[in-house]
Design an enzyme around this catalytic site. Structure first.
Site, mmCIF file in Angstrom:
data_model
loop_
_atom_site.group_PDB
_atom_site.id
_atom_site.type_symbol
_atom_site.label_atom_id
_atom_site.label_comp_id
_atom_site.label_asym_id
_atom_site.label_seq_id
_atom_site.Cartn_x
_atom_site.Cartn_y
_atom_site.Cartn_z
ATOM 1 N N GLU A 1 0.821 -1.215 0.000
ATOM 2 C CA GLU A 1 0.000 0.000 0.000
ATOM 3 C C GLU A 1 0.857 1.268 0.000
ATOM 4 O OE1 GLU A 1 -2.231 -1.809 3.365
ATOM 5 O OE2 GLU A 1 -3.983 -0.954 2.367
ATOM 6 N N GLU B 1 -3.969 -9.242 3.531
ATOM 7 C CA GLU B 1 -4.624 -8.904 4.804
ATOM 8 C C GLU B 1 -5.782 -9.825 5.167
ATOM 9 O OE1 GLU B 1 -3.456 -6.661 2.741
ATOM 10 O OE2 GLU B 1 -2.818 -4.837 3.777
HETATM 11 C C1 LIG Z 1 -3.088 -1.740 7.406
HETATM 12 C C2 LIG Z 1 -2.498 -2.898 6.617
HETATM 13 O O1 LIG Z 1 -3.282 -3.091 5.471
HETATM 14 C C3 LIG Z 1 -2.498 -4.114 7.481
HETATM 15 C C4 LIG Z 1 -1.321 -4.938 7.205
HETATM 16 O O2 LIG Z 1 -0.378 -4.589 6.519
HETATM 17 S S1 LIG Z 1 -1.308 -6.404 8.005
HETATM 18 C C5 LIG Z 1 0.167 -7.183 7.453
HETATM 19 C C6 LIG Z 1 0.034 -7.763 6.084
HETATM 20 N N1 LIG Z 1 1.242 -8.464 5.779
HETATM 21 C C7 LIG Z 1 1.330 -9.784 5.826
HETATM 22 O O3 LIG Z 1 0.372 -10.477 6.081
HETATM 23 C C8 LIG Z 1 2.700 -10.389 5.558
HETATM 24 C C9 LIG Z 1 3.045 -11.316 6.687
HETATM 25 N N2 LIG Z 1 4.356 -11.894 6.546
HETATM 26 C C10 LIG Z 1 4.617 -12.905 5.702
HETATM 27 O O4 LIG Z 1 3.815 -13.322 4.892
HETATM 28 C C11 LIG Z 1 5.975 -13.547 5.806
HETATM 29 O O5 LIG Z 1 6.446 -13.319 7.110
HETATM 30 C C12 LIG Z 1 7.014 -12.994 4.806
HETATM 31 C C13 LIG Z 1 6.639 -13.467 3.397
HETATM 32 C C14 LIG Z 1 7.091 -11.512 4.857
HETATM 33 C C15 LIG Z 1 8.421 -13.554 5.175
HETATM 34 O O6 LIG Z 1 8.366 -14.948 5.245
HETATM 35 P P1 LIG Z 1 9.626 -15.806 5.766
HETATM 36 O O7 LIG Z 1 10.828 -15.365 5.042
HETATM 37 O O8 LIG Z 1 9.220 -17.233 5.682
HETATM 38 O O9 LIG Z 1 9.879 -15.398 7.269
HETATM 39 P P2 LIG Z 1 8.869 -15.454 8.507
HETATM 40 O O10 LIG Z 1 9.410 -16.417 9.493
HETATM 41 O O11 LIG Z 1 7.463 -15.579 8.091
HETATM 42 O O12 LIG Z 1 9.041 -13.960 9.070
HETATM 43 C C16 LIG Z 1 10.277 -13.507 9.613
HETATM 44 C C17 LIG Z 1 9.962 -12.758 10.888
HETATM 45 O O13 LIG Z 1 9.272 -11.559 10.539
HETATM 46 C C18 LIG Z 1 8.069 -11.465 11.281
HETATM 47 N N3 LIG Z 1 7.064 -10.800 10.448
HETATM 48 C C19 LIG Z 1 6.764 -11.030 9.155
HETATM 49 N N4 LIG Z 1 5.833 -10.171 8.731
HETATM 50 C C20 LIG Z 1 5.547 -9.369 9.779
HETATM 51 C C21 LIG Z 1 4.657 -8.287 9.972
HETATM 52 N N5 LIG Z 1 3.906 -7.792 8.986
HETATM 53 N N6 LIG Z 1 4.604 -7.743 11.190
HETATM 54 C C22 LIG Z 1 5.371 -8.192 12.202
HETATM 55 N N7 LIG Z 1 6.230 -9.205 12.087
HETATM 56 C C23 LIG Z 1 6.317 -9.781 10.874
HETATM 57 C C24 LIG Z 1 7.695 -12.914 11.579
HETATM 58 O O14 LIG Z 1 6.828 -12.987 12.696
HETATM 59 C C25 LIG Z 1 9.046 -13.524 11.845
HETATM 60 O O15 LIG Z 1 9.419 -13.162 13.157
HETATM 61 P P3 LIG Z 1 10.272 -14.184 14.050
HETATM 62 O O16 LIG Z 1 11.561 -14.369 13.324
HETATM 63 O O17 LIG Z 1 10.396 -13.476 15.348
HETATM 64 O O18 LIG Z 1 9.462 -15.444 14.133
#
Ligand SMILES: C[C@H](O)CC(=O)SCCNC(=O)CCNC(=O)[C@H](O)C(C)(C)COP(=O)(O)OP(=O)(O)OC[C@H]1O[C@@H](n2cnc3c(N)ncnc32)[C@H](O)[C@@H]1OP(=O)(O)O
Length: 743
Positions: free
Chosen positions: A115, A135
């Site tokens: 975004e 999301e």
């Molecule tokens: C207002 C907005 O519209 C609302 C939002 O943005 S909500 C968030 C939307 N974003 C997401 O859903 C993405 C979520 N993250 C992911 O899909 C995956 O973590 C990724 C593809 C970025 C990386 O994957 P990968 O390399 O396998 O590593 P992964 O173990 O998942 O993540 C690494 C670390 O980052 C953290 N992390 C990843 N995304 C995060 C996020 N958005 N917020 C906080 N922590 C996050 C994980 O919890 C993990 O922490 P840890 O090492 O302490 O366990």
């Protein structure tokens, strides 16, 4: 010391400012990052030496979105404030500020990260960048303008599809869809390319575009209304028990019909509504629980182990049946070499052809090329003997033969002779105590369980079973193997059925008891599937597993837990076995299985055939086993009678320390049995939607209703303990030390 979540600013000689989102490892948008971004953007807009701004991320990633930890750490009000405030700021200072902005995207740009990029005036990415709005998987909707800007960049139809499926797209695809404007040829050229675009925007060589004002990619309004209507109908069918996808469509519709700014306001309202619903908390629980499974105390929590990490290049799979070929397929796909051992050429050929067919189905789905398939098959070697020349190369063995203790014992005795001392020796048993399997080994502590779920190359869970003797480095390296083959591993302790099968055994048993009490079995399946959200009901599940297997597994449970196993000698399973109606594989079980369109198997309710089986079973149960005849059972009663014994068993598993963390049970339930993720997993659901006190009271009521089967329902001490103390089941392990009687 590493800095906290922030942004940094530098300005080059040409007047391009670079703002770096800095919150490793994924630059999540913590409120401190958002406020630093606002401050630095405002500084850039007011500085005379800045012509344009490039936004990028530190390290390998652009940004994985809003900091999900905030959803758990902050009050819902505070989160809503943060999100709606940031949404307005992104429009005011990023999209409409005095200086043009360009996103330079490497790694992931997901959720809020996507975004932020969409609010910039242009986007450049690396070829392997991954961009999307996931999301909905967190039970919320995009809240930084994604519902408005994504459709304006890629069109309504594509935008809707990406948002509703939470799918991300990679560089070239993002470019062809219009999501990014340019692709840097190499990651090293990313910043230079983005800066060039920024200067072109500043000089007017390129037209500055504000995404929120765009209408050119949106379909005409009458067509847009039709597309939205279809999306609503499909969403109601696909996800009948959750509301947030529909709220998301509402927000998108508001923008398409009334303009981007009106859409932003509608998005904020819909985000706030979604954030209030239980599915959001449940799905955030799943997000962290999934990552938590890999952190095992004393094994993979940062503890340094004396034994260095093993190389995991070659796996030997013993047995080329359905399970073995699935495990071999997953290992080949992960780039490993596989030695497949069978007892004769016919079985070996069948195993190899199963593996080829698993991979071919990937080719048909476009997930693999023919060339890659052939390369994978080259890494597969079929063998009929335990030749040292093959087995000395092996780093890990997964035994996947039929569940016969003597056979397994002999296999491990043989393996111990031919494998290297550092080779991991694992068994894919689904119920047998692993120490029993190891009994003939010289070093029985070497054995570890690697319990896959069928089909093993598709199902995401790997239950790693360790005994009290299992060395930590073996568990650590099996966890690594699990990650390598893209499974979510859950480490559990050793007992009959381990965590998953043990906890879910009462699921089918309760259904059969209810049917014996006169409740319509097909209604039970309907309620559990449609109203509760399981992928299939307990009777349909039994058909899938096979009545023969159910009988065998039931026998194991009866031996281990006789006081709480419901057995009816004239019951449904016994009769189905007599008739050789073993479920789907014999085209008959509780259902009849017909080949429908496109050769798809269809489960058909055939009352004429199965009705007498239920009647005979119920008659015996009510006459000889004291099962009552229940009248007026509500759908909620069905859910409680089926799932509360499951929760009860989960409590025993927690009490015995079979799973280390309650969240592991949540993940295991979702990834093995298909417990609905939007209910947060078994323990989360029990705490959030039921409560220990209510569950304990209901189980006591059921125990009274079924006096001769009371052992099946009677609440265990862990559950009672939580109920009396008013403690959630997820926190009961901390208090469980003192039995209730001593309270
Ligand atoms: C207002 C907005 O519209 C609302 C939002 O943005 S909500 C968030 C939307 N974003 C997401 O859903 C993405 C979520 N993250 C992911 O899909 C995956 O973590 C990724 C593809 C970025 C990386 O994957 P990968 O390399 O396998 O590593 P992964 O173990 O998942 O993540 C690494 C670390 O980052 C953290 N992390 C990843 N995304 C995060 C996020 N958005 N917020 C906080 N922590 C996050 C994980 O919890 C993990 O922490 P840890 O090492 O302490 O366990």
């Amino acid at each position: 010391m590493a800095p906290g979540p922030t942004c940094t600013l530098s300005v080059d000689r040409q007047g391009v400012a670079t703002i770096v989102l800095t919150n490793p490892p994924v630059n999540a948008l913590h409120p401190d990052v958002l406020s630093a971004l606002q401050n630095l953007l405002e500084e850039c807009h007011s500085r005379a030496d800045v012509k344009a701004v490039v936004i990028t991320g530190s390290g390998k990633n652009f940004c994985a979105g809003f900091d999900i930890a905030q959803f758990a750490a902050q009050s819902p009000e505070k989160v809503k404030e943060s999100v709606s405030g940031a949404s307005q700021i992104l429009t005011r200072v990023l999209e409409e500020g005095a200086k043009p902005t360009v996103a330079a995207i490497q790694g992931v740009a997901l959720g809020g990260g996507c975004e932020v990029a969409a609010a910039c005036n242009a986007r450049v990415c690396t070829p392997d960048a991954k961009i999307g709005l996931p999301e909905l998987q967190l039970g919320i909707i995009p809240g930084f303008g994604g519902t408005q800007r994504l459709p304006r960049l890629v069109g309504l139809q594509t935008g809707l599809e990406l948002i509703l499926t939470s799918k991300s797209v990679k560089g070239a695809k993002a470019h062809s869809l219009g999501l990014v404007d340019e692709i840097a040829k190499t990651p090293q050229e990313l910043l230079a390319t983005a800066k060039a675009v920024a200067l072109d925007l500043a000089s007017g060589k390129r037209k500055r575009v504000r995404t929120l004002d765009r209408e050119d990619r949106l379909e005409p309004k009458d067509i847009a209304k039709m597309i939205l209507g279809i999306a609503r109908e499909q969403t109601k069918k696909r996800a009948p028990n959750v509301q947030h996808p529909l709220l998301c469509i509402d927000a998108i519709e508001a923008g398409v019909l009334n303009g981007g700014k009106a859409g932003l306001a509608a998005e904020t309202a819909a985000f706030n509504e979604a954030a209030r619903l239980p599915a959001h908390k449940a799905l955030v629980n799943i997000f962290f629980a999934m990552r938590g499974t890999k952190k095992v105390k004393g094994v993979s929590d940062g503890t340094k182990l004396a034994v260095p990490k093993r190389k995991l290049g070659t796996v030997a799979v013993i047995g080329g049946g359905l399970m073995g070929s699935g495990i071999a397929t997953a290992s080949l796909e992960a780039g490993m070499s596989v030695v497949l051992k069978e007892i004769n050429q016919k079985f070996l050929d069948a195993g190899v052809s199963r593996i080829r067919s698993n991979l071919t189905s990937r080719v048909k789905k476009g997930k693999l090329t023919e060339q890659k398939l052939e390369q994978m098959m080259q890494r597969l070697k079929g063998v009929l003997t335990y030749d040292r020349r093959d087995f000395q190369q092996v780093d890990i063995v997964v035994e996947a033969v039929i569940e016969v203790v003597g056979l397994k014992q002999q296999i491990f005795k043989d393996l111990e002779e031919v494998c290297r001392p550092d080779c991991i020796l694992s068994t894919n048993t689904s119920t047998i105590d692993i120490t029993l399997i190891a009994q003939k080994m010289r070093q029985p502590e070497r054995i570890i369980g690697a319990h896959f779920f069928s089909p093993a190359h598709v199902m995401p869970l790997l239950e790693i079973v360790r005994s009290s003797q299992t060395p930590a480095d073996v568990t650590r390296d099996l966890l690594r193997y699990g990650s390598q083959i893209r499974k979510t591993p859950v480490v559990v302790g050793n007992c009959t059925g381990f965590a998953v099968n043990r906890v879910f055994f009462p699921y089918t048993m309760a259904a059969m008891l209810l049917a014996d009490a006169g409740v319509d079995a097909f209604r039970i399946d309907r309620v559990v599937q449609r109203a509760f959200g399981m992928p299939i009901g307990p009777f349909r599940l039994t058909d899938l597993v096979g009545g023969d297997v159910s009988k065998h597994v039931g026998g194991n449970f009866l031996l281990s837990f006789p006081e709480r196993t419901y057995g009816n000698p004239s019951g449904q399973i016994a009769q189905l076995n007599d008739k050789k109606w073993f479920g789907e594989k014999t085209a008959r079980g509780f259902y009849r299985y017909d080949k429908g369109e496109k050769k798809r198997t269809k489960a058909v309710k055939d009352l004429e055939a199965i009705g007498p089986v239920f009647q005979k079973s119920a008659q015996h149960a009510q006459t000889h086993l004291g099962v009552p005849s229940l009248l007026g059972v509500s759908d909620r009663d069905i859910v409680e009678m089926i799932f509360y014994p499951v929760v009860n068993e989960a409590c025993r598993v927690l009490a015995e320390g079979i799973v280390e963390k309650p969240k592991d049970m949540d993940i295991a339930s979702v990834m093995s049995m298909g417990f609905p993720a939007y209910r947060g997993g078994l323990v989360h659901w029990a705490d959030a939607e039921c409560g220990a006190a209510h569950i304990a009271a209901r189980l006591q009521t059921f125990a009274k209703m079924f006096p001769q089967q009371s052992g099946f329902f009677v609440p265990c001490e862990y559950l009672l303990n939580c109920a009396y103390r008013g403690v959630p089941l997820s926190q009961g392990q901390a208090f469980y030390q003192s039995p209730v009687s001593r309270l």
